[in-house]
Structures are given as structure tokens and as C-alpha cells.
Design a protein around this motif. Structure first.
Motif, PDB file in Angstrom:
ATOM      1  N   UNK A 102      -3.430  -0.435 -11.067  1.00  0.00           N
ATOM      2  CA  UNK A 102      -4.616  -0.322 -11.912  1.00  0.00           C
ATOM      3  C   UNK A 102      -4.278  -0.993 -13.244  1.00  0.00           C
ATOM      4  N   UNK A 103      -4.963  -2.091 -13.561  1.00  0.00           N
ATOM      5  CA  UNK A 103      -4.579  -2.868 -14.740  1.00  0.00           C
ATOM      6  C   UNK A 103      -4.899  -2.155 -16.059  1.00  0.00           C
ATOM      7  N   UNK A 104      -5.828  -1.209 -16.027  1.00  0.00           N
ATOM      8  CA  UNK A 104      -6.124  -0.454 -17.247  1.00  0.00           C
ATOM      9  C   UNK A 104      -5.016   0.549 -17.540  1.00  0.00           C
ATOM     10  N   UNK A 105      -4.633   1.313 -16.514  1.00  0.00           N
ATOM     11  CA  UNK A 105      -3.595   2.326 -16.704  1.00  0.00           C
ATOM     12  C   UNK A 105      -2.189   1.753 -16.589  1.00  0.00           C
ATOM     13  N   UNK A 106      -2.089   0.533 -16.020  1.00  0.00           N
ATOM     14  CA  UNK A 106      -0.801  -0.139 -15.822  1.00  0.00           C
ATOM     15  C   UNK A 106       0.153   0.721 -14.991  1.00  0.00           C
ATOM     16  N   UNK A 107      -0.391   1.216 -13.866  1.00  0.00           N
ATOM     17  CA  UNK A 107       0.396   2.043 -12.955  1.00  0.00           C
ATOM     18  C   UNK A 107       0.059   1.691 -11.510  1.00  0.00           C
ATOM     19  N   UNK A 108       1.028   1.891 -10.642  1.00  0.00           N
ATOM     20  CA  UNK A 108       0.780   1.732  -9.209  1.00  0.00           C
ATOM     21  C   UNK A 108      -0.019   2.942  -8.736  1.00  0.00           C
ATOM     22  N   UNK A 109      -1.168   2.671  -8.146  1.00  0.00           N
ATOM     23  CA  UNK A 109      -2.029   3.765  -7.707  1.00  0.00           C
ATOM     24  C   UNK A 109      -2.005   3.962  -6.194  1.00  0.00           C
ATOM     25  N   UNK A 110      -1.553   2.937  -5.457  1.00  0.00           N
ATOM     26  CA  UNK A 110      -1.501   3.040  -4.000  1.00  0.00           C
ATOM     27  C   UNK A 110      -0.611   1.936  -3.450  1.00  0.00           C
ATOM     28  N   UNK A 111      -0.223   2.090  -2.193  1.00  0.00           N
ATOM     29  CA  UNK A 111       0.557   1.071  -1.487  1.00  0.00           C
ATOM     30  C   UNK A 111      -0.014   0.939  -0.081  1.00  0.00           C
ATOM     31  N   UNK A 112      -0.065  -0.282   0.417  1.00  0.00           N
ATOM     32  CA  UNK A 112      -0.616  -0.533   1.750  1.00  0.00           C
ATOM     33  C   UNK A 112       0.447  -1.215   2.608  1.00  0.00           C
ATOM     34  N   UNK A 113       0.845  -0.604   3.727  1.00  0.00           N
ATOM     35  CA  UNK A 113       1.810  -1.247   4.627  1.00  0.00           C
ATOM     36  C   UNK A 113       1.210  -2.518   5.226  1.00  0.00           C
ATOM     37  N   UNK A 114       2.028  -3.563   5.297  1.00  0.00           N
ATOM     38  CA  UNK A 114       1.582  -4.813   5.919  1.00  0.00           C
ATOM     39  C   UNK A 114       2.644  -5.244   6.930  1.00  0.00           C
ATOM     40  N   UNK A 115       2.855  -6.547   7.099  1.00  0.00           N
ATOM     41  CA  UNK A 115       3.859  -7.026   8.035  1.00  0.00           C
ATOM     42  C   UNK A 115       5.248  -7.038   7.430  1.00  0.00           C
ATOM     43  N   UNK A 116       6.162  -7.704   8.109  1.00  0.00           N
ATOM     44  CA  UNK A 116       7.558  -7.739   7.671  1.00  0.00           C
ATOM     45  C   UNK A 116       7.746  -8.833   6.625  1.00  0.00           C
ATOM     46  N   UNK A 117       8.265  -8.442   5.478  1.00  0.00           N
ATOM     47  CA  UNK A 117       8.560  -9.314   4.348  1.00  0.00           C
ATOM     48  C   UNK A 117       7.337 -10.094   3.860  1.00  0.00           C
ATOM     49  N   UNK A 118       6.350  -9.385   3.308  1.00  0.00           N
ATOM     50  CA  UNK A 118       5.183 -10.055   2.734  1.00  0.00           C
ATOM     51  C   UNK A 118       5.572 -10.925   1.546  1.00  0.00           C
ATOM     52  N   UNK A 119       4.903 -12.060   1.420  1.00  0.00           N
ATOM     53  CA  UNK A 119       5.239 -12.996   0.339  1.00  0.00           C
ATOM     54  C   UNK A 119       3.980 -13.375  -0.449  1.00  0.00           C
ATOM     55  N   UNK A 120       3.231 -14.381   0.035  1.00  0.00           N
ATOM     56  CA  UNK A 120       2.031 -14.795  -0.675  1.00  0.00           C
ATOM     57  C   UNK A 120       0.923 -13.765  -0.584  1.00  0.00           C
ATOM     58  N   UNK A 121       0.067 -13.716  -1.622  1.00  0.00           N
ATOM     59  CA  UNK A 121      -1.041 -12.757  -1.640  1.00  0.00           C
ATOM     60  C   UNK A 121      -2.193 -13.343  -2.454  1.00  0.00           C
ATOM     61  N   UNK A 122      -3.424 -13.173  -1.948  1.00  0.00           N
ATOM     62  CA  UNK A 122      -4.635 -13.641  -2.618  1.00  0.00           C
ATOM     63  C   UNK A 122      -5.779 -12.676  -2.308  1.00  0.00           C
ATOM     64  N   UNK A 123      -6.761 -12.635  -3.205  1.00  0.00           N
ATOM     65  CA  UNK A 123      -8.002 -11.928  -2.887  1.00  0.00           C
ATOM     66  C   UNK A 123      -9.059 -12.961  -2.513  1.00  0.00           C
ATOM     67  N   UNK A 124     -10.071 -12.517  -1.752  1.00  0.00           N
ATOM     68  CA  UNK A 124     -11.201 -13.408  -1.496  1.00  0.00           C
ATOM     69  C   UNK A 124     -12.076 -13.474  -2.748  1.00  0.00           C
ATOM     70  N   UNK A 125     -13.197 -14.174  -2.656  1.00  0.00           N
ATOM     71  CA  UNK A 125     -13.988 -14.472  -3.856  1.00  0.00           C
ATOM     72  C   UNK A 125     -14.524 -13.234  -4.561  1.00  0.00           C
ATOM     73  N   UNK A 126     -14.929 -12.209  -3.788  1.00  0.00           N
ATOM     74  CA  UNK A 126     -15.509 -11.019  -4.425  1.00  0.00           C
ATOM     75  C   UNK A 126     -14.548  -9.832  -4.464  1.00  0.00           C
ATOM     76  N   UNK A 127     -13.322 -10.036  -3.985  1.00  0.00           N
ATOM     77  CA  UNK A 127     -12.327  -8.972  -4.051  1.00  0.00           C
ATOM     78  C   UNK A 127     -12.416  -7.942  -2.960  1.00  0.00           C
TER      79      UNK A 127
END
Length: 653
Positions: A102-127
């Protein structure tokens, strides 16, 4: 009537409140690329992933100071801001998850499991969606941000790394780190539409001219007009003997985004489009291109060199060649860049010194020169690595010949990481005086016995001999004598880095069940491995290699003990024996037919296999490259048993 009037008024207020509470969707209208440093749209804040410190730094550009350092999971690699800038997504490579800040509180609010060794990350146009490139799983995870979980998994080629999304959001580009391939994914149906292969640069008579196979492709940066993209990478020359000045070259390939094809005659190469001269009129050598940034009007491109620690400026209105080199960006190992909206200030993320450098670009003025500021901004409160480990890691990733007691890899041509990509493998086989040699992984390299494919080194400082005899470096030192203390100290620092447990953790295997256990087929293969197939004879113990047994009477590793070198029938006419090395008094001669036993831990991730890279798969190791039956008792196995054995070997962690 009065009561109904009150009810109507209350209903109106509730509807009004409900409308006011609705969040207006914000649509991003520009192309975007994944990176280790991202900024807010108004330039006020920068967010930086501190790769091996496991934090994310928030930097205020107006005050030029760090305003927060946020703890996250292990090995944060890249970041993505939601279009409304309320949320920051961070890939935590060694924890197989995406942390949500959360960029306002500057804290990790959640974590989402993905695949093995995630690297690149992007959001789509509307998030509403987040795309994650899973390096070891060879997948792209699609996260539904409202549901807070992965809702789709797109299978892609091996080792997906960097990502970019077009301005209209319809095409997602994914680079494949070692192969030089780029996947084009249609976001509407989440399917791979095309795979582009960067073309090899043809051989040249002069070996010091750019040539070779494209590899270590990380970033993919789309130009402001959306018509082209620039892709920095290396070219590795595999068909001539390895030499520091003839094997690895920097390059930037240009992609036509309308046709999704490389524009081959536009590639930027050393001595050609990259040909900035010094006062002696000699080409200044640069290495390990890492990132690209464009001025908003597209008139200039900036290419960051992580190895030589430089910045190239390309004037796209004057022929498109490099017109300036900003030599020696302050700090160690620059990897990512963020350019402010006016194009006048470029921030550079230094991954090893964990600081932020800045460059005044000169803007779109064709005659203005970019200038680096001499001071940097410290991004972290405390380095998580011991000082000697940090020193060794910095040496490993640097090709800066001015910085250290000795230029291990020559005049800025390459770093250790140029072949051991990101510290691991590059998937290539290089020619050496001993014959073709597959570039090995550094996973457990300091715990698995003798060094080199022929087991001819038992001490890390003996790599002086490898550098001299096989690579053409450090020739100023007598190989029969001890190194000067300050030079030997560099090797000791490198050794500390390679030995450090967190440097190269054994990669998790995608061949296992989702909970990490062996599949039923792999369990069957384990029984065969330890019994009928006889693999455990050489691949045993915690390290899964008998090389650790090559010790003397005092239990010290020694090249004199050759009983754990093996002839497994894989040598060819290209292999050559040696008479030994001068530092050992020529007491370590080696036959062309015998080889050291590699560890099998994480072996699934180290293809191609064998000393010469002649086996593309584990199946090839056991069959096509085992015609003499010297490599395990696999000749007695049925087809189903071989498949089970292969499943187990690919599952070893």
C-alpha cells in the motif's frame, strides 16, 4: 406523506454516498516495461527494489532523500505501480510470490503465490490484472487484483524474464533470458501469438568484431511512438577459442512492433553503431547492456551498461548511432533507470552498491552532453551481506577495469556474469584449449569437490590458470608463482561470495507436485536411481557427487586424488588432455577421457548437459550420449523405467 418524504431523502443520500464512493477507473495510455526502479506519474517519488537486501526503498525526488525502506520477501527483482498508484507489486524471486505494498501506508498488505522465481511484473492498463514472468516455471501468471489470486497461467518458453506492454494494452512482450527469444502474448485471450528469435550476428574474419549468438536478454523497452522496441543483450561467439576480447560483445536489437520482427540491419553493435572513441582514436569498450530509456519526444535513447558501468547516448535524429559515452557512472553495477517527465534528469539504480546515481541528460538539444552527478544517494540503512561477500559479488558482476587491484577479465570487455549469466549458466558451450566446455552453474560450486570439468583445480585461486590459459587474461602474472597479495585477495573475496549460502540457492523444481513432494513417477525413479540404475554410485550424499571424496590423507581436497574422475564415454576427438599446471608443479595431468562428477542438485535447470553441452536433455545423457553404456546401468531399464528415472533426476533439489 411526511414519513415517505424522510425515507426518500435518506434513499437519495445513500445513493449519492454510494456514487461518491465508487472509484473511477484510471487507464494508463503509455507503453510500460518492467524494471527494478519505477516512478510516480508526477515524478515525485521513486520506488527501487533492493535486490539482495530484501527491501524496497521510497525516494522523494524533490527532497532528494529516502523517505521509507519497506521490508519485503527474498530477492525482490522488479516492481510495478498500479495505474492509480495506490499499489506497488514486487516480485520476490526466492520466495515465489508477489508482495503487495500500500503506497500510502508504505507497508506490505498481502502476498500472492505465483510460479517459481518470479522476475518481471506489470499491471494491465486499468490495474485489474497483474502479469508475472516466472523464470523457473516457464510461465506467466495472471493475477486478478480484485480476487487477489492467480486466475490464469500462460505456458511460455524457457526462462521468461523481462516484460513490456503496449500502450493499448493488447500485446504483452516477454523476453527469454538465455535463448534470445521474445514471446508475444495477446492479452485478450492470454495466448502466445508469436515467438521472435533474435538473429545471430554473422562471423567476421576479425574475431574482435561483434559476432555471435544473442543471449542474456532481460529488458524490453518500447519507444515513445510505440512503433519499435529496444532490447539490450549480449552476443556470445561460441565457434572460436574463448578469449576475453573475442567472445562476448554488447548489443541492442531493434524490434518492429507492427510486424513483431527484428529489424536486423538496425542492431547496435560494438565497433559499428557503438563506436565512441577515446583520445587515441580507439573504440571505448563497454559491456553487459542492461536497460534502455528514451526521451519523451523519442529524439534520444540511453543505454545502460551494467558491466563497464557506463551510459551510452544515441541521437536518433542524427543517424541513430552512439554519440556520447558517460564513462563510469558513480556506484557499482547499474541495472535500471527512470527518466523524469521533462527528460532532463535520469536516475540510475546501482544494484551492488545499493545507491542511486543521477545524470543530467541535456534533454533533446542535439549538442548538449549528458553529465553524471558525482554524488549518489544511499538507498538502504544496512547491507544484509557480510562485507567480504559484498566485495566478491561486486567483483563478479563488474567489468570495470579501473576499480580493482587487477582487471580479471581485461579492458572492460566482460565480467564473470557475462558467461555465468546472473551468476548461473548461459546455456552455451565455449571452445577452450581443452576442447568444448559447457558453462557450469555456480549452484553449490564451493561445496561439490574439485573444480572444472576435468577436476584440475582444488583451490579457488587456481582460477588464475583458467583465466590465463583459457581466456587470455591476467597475463602479467607468472602462473608458476604466487599472486601478489592484493590480487589474491580478489580471488578470496570471490570465493566468499560463491560460498555464501544465499548467493545461489538450489532452484526449486517444476517437476514436483505443487506442494513440493515427489510425484509418484519420480518416487519410482528414485528407487531405480538408488538401485537398479546404479546412479547413486557416483551421485550420492547431500551434494550428489563423489567429487567431495577427492581428498588426501588429511581430508583436504586435492587434484592428486584422481580415483573419482570417471570415463563415462562422452569424450570426443575435440577433447584434449593436459600435462598439468605450473602452479601445481605439473602434478595434475589430465586424460582427455575422464571427467569430474557434477552435482545433480538442481540439475533440471542446467541444460545442456555433459562437459561439452552435447546432451540437450537428461534423456540424451542416458541414451544418445551413452552408447557405450558407461553412464549408469540404464541399458537394462525398460522405456517406462527410464522415464521414471528421468522424472526423478529432474525433480532433485
Amino acid at each position: 406523506m411526511k414519513k415517505w418524504g424522510i425515507y426518500a431523502a435518506i434513499l437519495f443520500v445513500l445513493v449519492l454516498a454510494s456514487g461518491c464512493g465508487q472509484k473511477e477507473s484510471i487507464q494508463r495510455t503509455t507503453p510500460i516495461s518492467s524494471n527494478s526502479i519505477v516512478k510516480k506519474q508526477d515524478d515525485s517519488l521513486l520506488y527501487i527494489a533492493n535486490i539482495d537486501v530484501n527491501t524496497v526503498t521510497v525516494m522523494d525526488t524533490q527532497q532528494n532523500k529516502v523517505v521509507a525502506e519497506i521490508p519485503v520477501g527474498r530477492e525482490p527483482r522488479q516492481l510495478a505501480l498500479s495505474p492509480d498508484e495506490t499499489t506497488l507489486y514486487v516480485t520476490c524471486m526466492f520466495d515465489n510470490k508477489v508482495d503487495i505494498i500500500n503506497t500510502k501506508d508504505k507497508k506490505v498488505t498481502a502476498s500472492i503465490p505465483v510460479g517459481i522465481e518470479p522476475f518481471g511484473v506489470l499491471t494491465n492498463r486499468d490495474g485489474s490484472q497483474v502479469y508475472v514472468a516466472n523464470y523457473r516455471s516457464s510461465t506467466v501468471s495472471v493475477i486478478d487484483t480484485e480476487k487477489g489470486k492467480v486466475t490464469e497461467t500462460i505456458k511460455v518458453e524457457d526462462r521468461p524474464r523481462g516484460m513490456a506492454l503496449t500502450a493499448d494494452g493488447n500485446k504483452l512482450y516477454v523476453t527469454h533470458y538465455l535463448s534470445g527469444h521474445i514471446s508475444v502474448i495477446g492479452t485478450q485471450d492470454a495466448k502466445v501469438k508469436k515467438v521472435m528469435a533474435l538473429a545471430p550476428s554473422p562471423d567476421k574474419e576479425d574475431r574482435k568484431k561483434s559476432q555471435g549468438i544473442p543471449n542474456t536478454v532481460e529488458q524490453f523497452t518500447i519507444a515513445p511512438d510505440g512503433k519499435t522496441a529496444w532490447v539490450p543483450h549480449l552476443l556470445t561467439n561460441v565457434d572460436t577459442p574463448i578469449h576475453f576480447e573475442e567472445t562476448v560483445f554488447p548489443a541492442v536489437s531493434i524490434i518492429d512492433l507492427e510486424k513483431d520482427e527484428e529489424i536486423k540491419n538496425k542492431r547496435k553493435q560494438l565497433f559499428e553503431q557503438i563506436d565512441v572513441r577515446d583520445v587515441k582514436n580507439e573504440t571505448i569498450i563497454v559491456s553487459n547492456p542492461a536497460d534502455v530509456a528514451f526521451l519523451p519526444d523519442g529524439s534520444k535513447a540511453f543505454v545502460l551498461l551494467a558491466g563497464s558501468e557506463d551510459l551510452l547516448v544515441f541521437d536518433l535524429n542524427r543517424g541513430g548511432n552512439a554519440t556520447q559515452l558517460v564513462r563510469r557512472i558513480p556506484g557499482d553495477n547499474p541495472r535500471g533507470m527512470a527518466l523524469l517527465n521533462d527528460g532532463e534528469r535520469l536516475y540510475i539504480h546501482n544494484a551492488m552498491s545499493h545507491d542511486l546515481a543521477s545524470v543530467d541528460t541535456g534533454g533533446s538539444d542535439p549538442y548538449a552532453e549528458a553529465q553524471a552527478k558525482s554524488d549518489t544517494l544511499r538507498l538502504i540503512a544496512k547491507d544484509s551481506l557480510p562485507p567480504r561477500v559484498r566485495e566478491g559479488k561486486t567483483i563478479f558482476f563488474s567489468a570495470n577495469a579501473d576499480k580493482f587491484a587487477a582487471p580479471i577479465t581485461g579492458n572492460n570487455w566482460m565480467s564473470c556474469a557475462s558467461c555465468h549469466a546472473d551468476g548461473d549458466i548461459n546455456g552455451l558451450t565455449l571452445m577452450t584449449p581443452k576442447g568444448p566446455r559447457n558453462v557450469p552453474s555456480n549452484v553449490l560450486a564451493m561445496q561439490t569437490g574439485l573444480f572444472m570439468w576435468d577436476g584440475s583445480r582444488d583451490d579457488f585461486t587456481d582460477y588464475l590458470l583458467t583465466v590465463q590459459d583459457e581466456m587470455g587474461g591476467l597475463t602479467a602474472y607468472d602462473p608458476g608463482k604466487s599472486l601478489p597479495p592484493e590480487v589474491e585477495d580478489m580471488f578470496k573475496a570471490l570465493e566468499e561470495y560463491l560460498k555464501y549460502p544465499d548467493s545461489y540457492p538450489v532452484p526449486k523444481s517444476p517437476y514436483r507436485n505443487p506442494d513440493g513432494t515427489l510425484t509418484a513417477k519420480a518416487k519410482q525413479g528414485k528407487v531405480l536411481f538408488e538401485g537398479k540404475a546404479g546412479c547413486i554410485t557416483c551421485h550420492a550424499g547431500n551434494t550428489m557427487t563423489d567429487s567431495v571424496k577427492a581428498v588426501d590423507a588429511n581430508g583436504k581436497l586435492t587434484t592428486d586424488n584422481t580415483q573419482f574422475l570417471h570415463d563415462v564415454g562422452t569424450s570426443t576427438s575435440l577433447d584434449k588432455g593436459t600435462k598439468g599446471d605450473p602452479r601445481t608443479g605439473y602434478t595434475n595431468p589430465r586424460s582427455k577421457n575422464v571427467f569430474d562428477t557434477p552435482t545433480l542438485r538442481g540439475v533440471w535447470a542446467t541444460a545442456p548437459y555433459l562437459h561439452d553441452g552435447s546432451a540437450k536433455t537428461i534423456a540424451d545423457v542416458l541414451t544418445t550420449r551413452n552408447k557405450e553404456g558407461k553412464h549408469g546401468n540404464v541399458g537394462t531399464l525398460t522405456k517406462e523405467e527410464r522415464e521414471a528415472l528421468i522424472e526423478y533426476v529432474n525433480s532433485i533439489e
